[in-house]
Design a protein around this motif. Sequence first.
Motif, PDB file in Angstrom:
ATOM      1  N   UNK A  73       0.857  -1.181   0.000  1.00  0.00           N
ATOM      2  CA  UNK A  73       0.000   0.000   0.000  1.00  0.00           C
ATOM      3  C   UNK A  73       0.897   1.235   0.000  1.00  0.00           C
ATOM      4  N   UNK A  74       1.058   1.885  -1.164  1.00  0.00           N
ATOM      5  CA  UNK A  74       1.953   3.045  -1.200  1.00  0.00           C
ATOM      6  C   UNK A  74       1.389   4.239  -0.443  1.00  0.00           C
ATOM      7  N   UNK A  75       2.272   4.933   0.217  1.00  0.00           N
ATOM      8  CA  UNK A  75       1.909   6.163   0.915  1.00  0.00           C
ATOM      9  C   UNK A  75       2.920   7.220   0.515  1.00  0.00           C
ATOM     10  N   UNK A  76       2.486   8.455   0.522  1.00  0.00           N
ATOM     11  CA  UNK A  76       3.375   9.546   0.117  1.00  0.00           C
ATOM     12  C   UNK A  76       3.297  10.686   1.126  1.00  0.00           C
ATOM     13  N   UNK A  77       3.901  10.505   2.284  1.00  0.00           N
ATOM     14  CA  UNK A  77       3.865  11.582   3.273  1.00  0.00           C
ATOM     15  C   UNK A  77       4.733  12.763   2.829  1.00  0.00           C
TER      16      UNK A  77
END
Length: 96
Positions: free
Chosen positions: A49-53
Motif C-alpha cells: 500500500x503506497x503512501x506519500x507523506x
Amino acid sequence: MPNYVVETWFAHYGPAAMPDKIVGKINNPFNLVLQEPDAVARFAKVGLEPRAPSPAKRLRCSRRNRKSGEMSSGGSGRRWDRILDWLLTRLSSAGK
C-alpha cells in the motif's frame, strides 16, 4: 502466517539545508507516480500500500521510529545504527 503484518518504508534523502523548492521538485513527481492507478494496482498485486507523506512528516516518523527502536538494525550490527544516527542528525539540522 495469519494476523501477521510487516511494514516497511522507502525514502529518498538529500543534503542538509536543501531548499524547499528543490525538495518539492524531487519529491512531488514521486508522490504523483504513487497515486497513479497503474502504480497503485501494481503495488496492491504484491500486497503493498503506497503512501506519500510530506518530507516533514517522513522526518518526524523517522525520528519517532528511531527513538522507539522500530528502526533498529537488530543483529546487523552497530554500523547501520551509526549511519541512521548521522542521517537523522543531518536532517534535523537542515530544518533549523
